[in-house]
Each structure stands twice: as structure tokens, then as C-alpha cells.
Motif scaffolding. Structure first.
Motif, PDB file in Angstrom:
ATOM      1  N   LEU A   1      -5.995   1.001  -8.804  1.00 35.58           N
ATOM      2  CA  LEU A   1      -5.888   2.351  -9.337  1.00 35.58           C
ATOM      3  C   LEU A   1      -6.901   3.257  -8.667  1.00 35.58           C
ATOM      4  N   VAL A   2      -6.544   4.517  -8.506  1.00 40.64           N
ATOM      5  CA  VAL A   2      -7.492   5.529  -8.058  1.00 40.64           C
ATOM      6  C   VAL A   2      -7.975   6.206  -9.331  1.00 40.64           C
ATOM      7  N   ALA A   3      -9.197   5.886  -9.746  1.00 39.96           N
ATOM      8  CA  ALA A   3      -9.681   6.326 -11.048  1.00 39.96           C
ATOM      9  C   ALA A   3     -10.496   7.610 -10.984  1.00 39.96           C
ATOM     10  N   LEU A   4     -11.153   7.877  -9.854  1.00 39.98           N
ATOM     11  CA  LEU A   4     -11.989   9.062  -9.700  1.00 39.98           C
ATOM     12  C   LEU A   4     -12.901   9.239 -10.908  1.00 39.98           C
ATOM     13  N   ASP A   5     -12.865  10.401 -11.568  1.00 36.68           N
ATOM     14  CA  ASP A   5     -13.774  10.669 -12.685  1.00 36.68           C
ATOM     15  C   ASP A   5     -13.338  10.020 -13.985  1.00 36.68           C
ATOM     16  N   GLN A   6     -12.067   9.647 -14.095  1.00 40.33           N
ATOM     17  CA  GLN A   6     -11.568   9.135 -15.356  1.00 40.33           C
ATOM     18  C   GLN A   6     -11.686   7.619 -15.494  1.00 40.33           C
TER      19      GLN A   6
ATOM     20  N   GLY B   1      -2.880   6.771 -23.230  1.00 40.23           N
ATOM     21  CA  GLY B   1      -2.860   8.225 -23.120  1.00 40.23           C
ATOM     22  C   GLY B   1      -3.385   8.774 -21.807  1.00 40.23           C
ATOM     23  N   ALA B   2      -3.707   7.896 -20.868  1.00 43.70           N
ATOM     24  CA  ALA B   2      -4.208   8.330 -19.559  1.00 43.70           C
ATOM     25  C   ALA B   2      -3.193   7.957 -18.478  1.00 43.70           C
ATOM     26  N   SER B   3      -3.253   8.667 -17.366  1.00 40.11           N
ATOM     27  CA  SER B   3      -2.387   8.408 -16.228  1.00 40.11           C
ATOM     28  C   SER B   3      -3.271   8.204 -14.993  1.00 40.11           C
ATOM     29  N   TYR B   4      -3.078   7.077 -14.310  1.00 42.12           N
ATOM     30  CA  TYR B   4      -3.880   6.764 -13.132  1.00 42.12           C
ATOM     31  C   TYR B   4      -2.973   6.599 -11.914  1.00 42.12           C
ATOM     32  N   PRO B   5      -3.268   7.285 -10.808  1.00 40.04           N
ATOM     33  CA  PRO B   5      -2.515   7.041  -9.576  1.00 40.04           C
ATOM     34  C   PRO B   5      -2.760   5.611  -9.099  1.00 40.04           C
ATOM     35  N   VAL B   6      -1.720   4.985  -8.562  1.00 40.98           N
ATOM     36  CA  VAL B   6      -1.799   3.607  -8.093  1.00 40.98           C
ATOM     37  C   VAL B   6      -1.675   3.614  -6.570  1.00 40.98           C
ATOM     38  N   SER B   7      -2.680   3.059  -5.894  1.00 40.65           N
ATOM     39  CA  SER B   7      -2.667   3.075  -4.430  1.00 40.65           C
ATOM     40  C   SER B   7      -2.094   1.802  -3.820  1.00 40.65           C
ATOM     41  N   GLU B   8      -2.017   0.729  -4.624  1.00 40.06           N
ATOM     42  CA  GLU B   8      -1.562  -0.553  -4.087  1.00 40.06           C
ATOM     43  C   GLU B   8      -1.036  -1.405  -5.241  1.00 40.06           C
TER      44      GLU B   8
ATOM     45  N   ILE C   1       2.508   1.110 -18.631  1.00 44.52           N
ATOM     46  CA  ILE C   1       3.784   1.247 -17.934  1.00 44.52           C
ATOM     47  C   ILE C   1       3.504   1.758 -16.525  1.00 44.52           C
ATOM     48  N   LEU C   2       3.978   1.017 -15.539  1.00 43.34           N
ATOM     49  CA  LEU C   2       3.894   1.454 -14.152  1.00 43.34           C
ATOM     50  C   LEU C   2       5.146   2.264 -13.869  1.00 43.34           C
ATOM     51  N   GLN C   3       4.973   3.539 -13.555  1.00 39.84           N
ATOM     52  CA  GLN C   3       6.099   4.426 -13.261  1.00 39.84           C
ATOM     53  C   GLN C   3       6.287   4.546 -11.765  1.00 39.84           C
ATOM     54  N   LEU C   4       7.398   4.018 -11.302  1.00 40.63           N
ATOM     55  CA  LEU C   4       7.786   4.084  -9.906  1.00 40.63           C
ATOM     56  C   LEU C   4       8.930   5.078  -9.783  1.00 40.63           C
ATOM     57  N   PRO C   5       9.176   5.610  -8.589  1.00 40.85           N
ATOM     58  CA  PRO C   5      10.329   6.504  -8.424  1.00 40.85           C
ATOM     59  C   PRO C   5      11.627   5.774  -8.797  1.00 40.85           C
TER      60      PRO C   5
ATOM     61  N   LEU D   1       0.850  -1.185   0.000  1.00 38.60           N
ATOM     62  CA  LEU D   1       0.000   0.000   0.000  1.00 38.60           C
ATOM     63  C   LEU D   1       0.888   1.239   0.000  1.00 38.60           C
ATOM     64  N   TYR D   2       0.545   2.228  -0.835  1.00 31.23           N
ATOM     65  CA  TYR D   2       1.333   3.457  -0.948  1.00 31.23           C
ATOM     66  C   TYR D   2       0.709   4.605  -0.171  1.00 31.23           C
ATOM     67  N   PRO D   3       1.544   5.386   0.518  1.00 33.50           N
ATOM     68  CA  PRO D   3       1.049   6.644   1.088  1.00 33.50           C
ATOM     69  C   PRO D   3       0.602   7.545  -0.081  1.00 33.50           C
ATOM     70  N   GLN D   4      -0.402   8.359   0.126  1.00 34.61           N
ATOM     71  CA  GLN D   4      -0.967   9.173  -0.950  1.00 34.61           C
ATOM     72  C   GLN D   4       0.087  10.044  -1.641  1.00 34.61           C
ATOM     73  N   VAL D   5       1.015  10.601  -0.904  1.00 34.19           N
ATOM     74  CA  VAL D   5       2.014  11.493  -1.499  1.00 34.19           C
ATOM     75  C   VAL D   5       3.073  10.745  -2.309  1.00 34.19           C
ATOM     76  N   GLU D   6       3.082   9.434  -2.242  1.00 34.60           N
ATOM     77  CA  GLU D   6       4.145   8.636  -2.868  1.00 34.60           C
ATOM     78  C   GLU D   6       3.615   7.714  -3.975  1.00 34.60           C
ATOM     79  N   ARG D   7       2.368   7.862  -4.359  1.00 37.02           N
ATOM     80  CA  ARG D   7       1.756   6.929  -5.300  1.00 37.02           C
ATOM     81  C   ARG D   7       2.404   6.964  -6.688  1.00 37.02           C
ATOM     82  N   PRO D   8       2.719   5.777  -7.214  1.00 33.64           N
ATOM     83  CA  PRO D   8       3.200   5.714  -8.591  1.00 33.64           C
ATOM     84  C   PRO D   8       2.034   5.920  -9.556  1.00 33.64           C
ATOM     85  N   CYS D   9       2.326   5.946 -10.854  1.00 32.45           N
ATOM     86  CA  CYS D   9       1.282   6.135 -11.874  1.00 32.45           C
ATOM     87  C   CYS D   9       1.318   5.001 -12.877  1.00 32.45           C
ATOM     88  N   LEU D  10       0.152   4.633 -13.363  1.00 28.13           N
ATOM     89  CA  LEU D  10       0.026   3.712 -14.480  1.00 28.13           C
ATOM     90  C   LEU D  10      -0.303   4.538 -15.716  1.00 28.13           C
TER      91      LEU D  10
END
Length: 117
Positions: free
Chosen positions: A46-51, A31-38, A64-68, A18-27
Motif C-alpha cells: 500500500l502507498v500509505a503516505l500520511d494516513q 473507512g479508509a482508502s489506500y492506493p495499492v502499488s503491488e 475490499i481490494l477494488q480493481l477496475p 506492479l501497477y503503474p501509478q495512474v492505474e493503481r487499485p484501492c484497498l
């Protein structure tokens, strides 16, 4: 069902990080980018919200999962949607070595988040 059977049913196939909110990677996908919570070796949340409307159940996902400091190609399908989250099951997932290094990095950086302080 016996108590030990209950415990067996509750076990997960993969460790989940599980990722802290400030440290979430992106998928990045289509053409879309989704924050990843776990993440796990076999899935991600993924945290998809409206998208998340494009992420329908059973839809195939390649991205592509982008990690630090690292990135990894992933492939899978949408397993389910839960309010503002989308759960993916991966056929091409995250290597165990990467999971372990991410866990170590996060525990060092956020010990309180992981109950280590």
C-alpha cells in the motif's frame, strides 16, 4: 552458500504485479482508502503516505481490494512499514485467475511499462 542456494533464497513464493501509478487499485478498510502499488496472491503493498499511522506492524486488516471491473475481499496483517509504504501479508488473498487477468489487462494497456514495446 552455493550459487544455486542463493538463487533458491531469492525466489518469491508468489508472482508480484506492479501497477503503474495512474492505474493503481484501492484497498478499502476501516473507512479508509489506500492506493495499492503491488499485489500478489499472498500480499500487497500500500502507498500509505500520511494516513499510514493507523497501520501498525502486526495489525489485522480486513478489506475490499477494488480493481477496475472487479473487487475481492482480502484479509491479513501488516508485515512491515517502509517510508510511505505498508506491506501486508494476506491470509485470504487474491485468486490466481484474477492475478493473471490483471496482468494481461495491464500488459495490453501499458506495454512499455512492462518492457514489451
Amino acid at each position: 552458500m552455493a550459487k544455486s542456494d542463493d538463487n533458491e533464497a531469492q525466489r518469491r513464493a508468489y508472482f508480484r504485479l506492479l501497477y503503474p501509478q495512474v492505474e493503481r487499485p484501492c484497498l478499502l478498510t476501516d473507512g479508509a482508502s489506500y492506493p495499492v502499488s503491488e499485489i500478489s496472491e499472498g500480499g500487497m503493498r500500500l502507498v500509505a503516505l500520511d494516513q499510514g499511522d493507523d497501520l501498525t506492524q502486526q495489525r489485522q486488516i480486513v478489506g475490499i481490494l477494488q480493481l477496475p471491473g472487479d473487487s475481492v475481499a482480502v484479509e491479513g496483517r501488516v508485515l512491515r512499514k517502509q517510508s510511505d509504504e505498508v506491506v501486508l501479508v494476506l491470509s485470504e488473498g487474491i485468486p490466481l485467475a484474477l492475478m493473471v487477468s490483471e496482468q494481461r489487462r495491464l500488459i495490453r494497456k501499458y506495454p512499455a511499462f512492462f518492457g514489451r514495446e
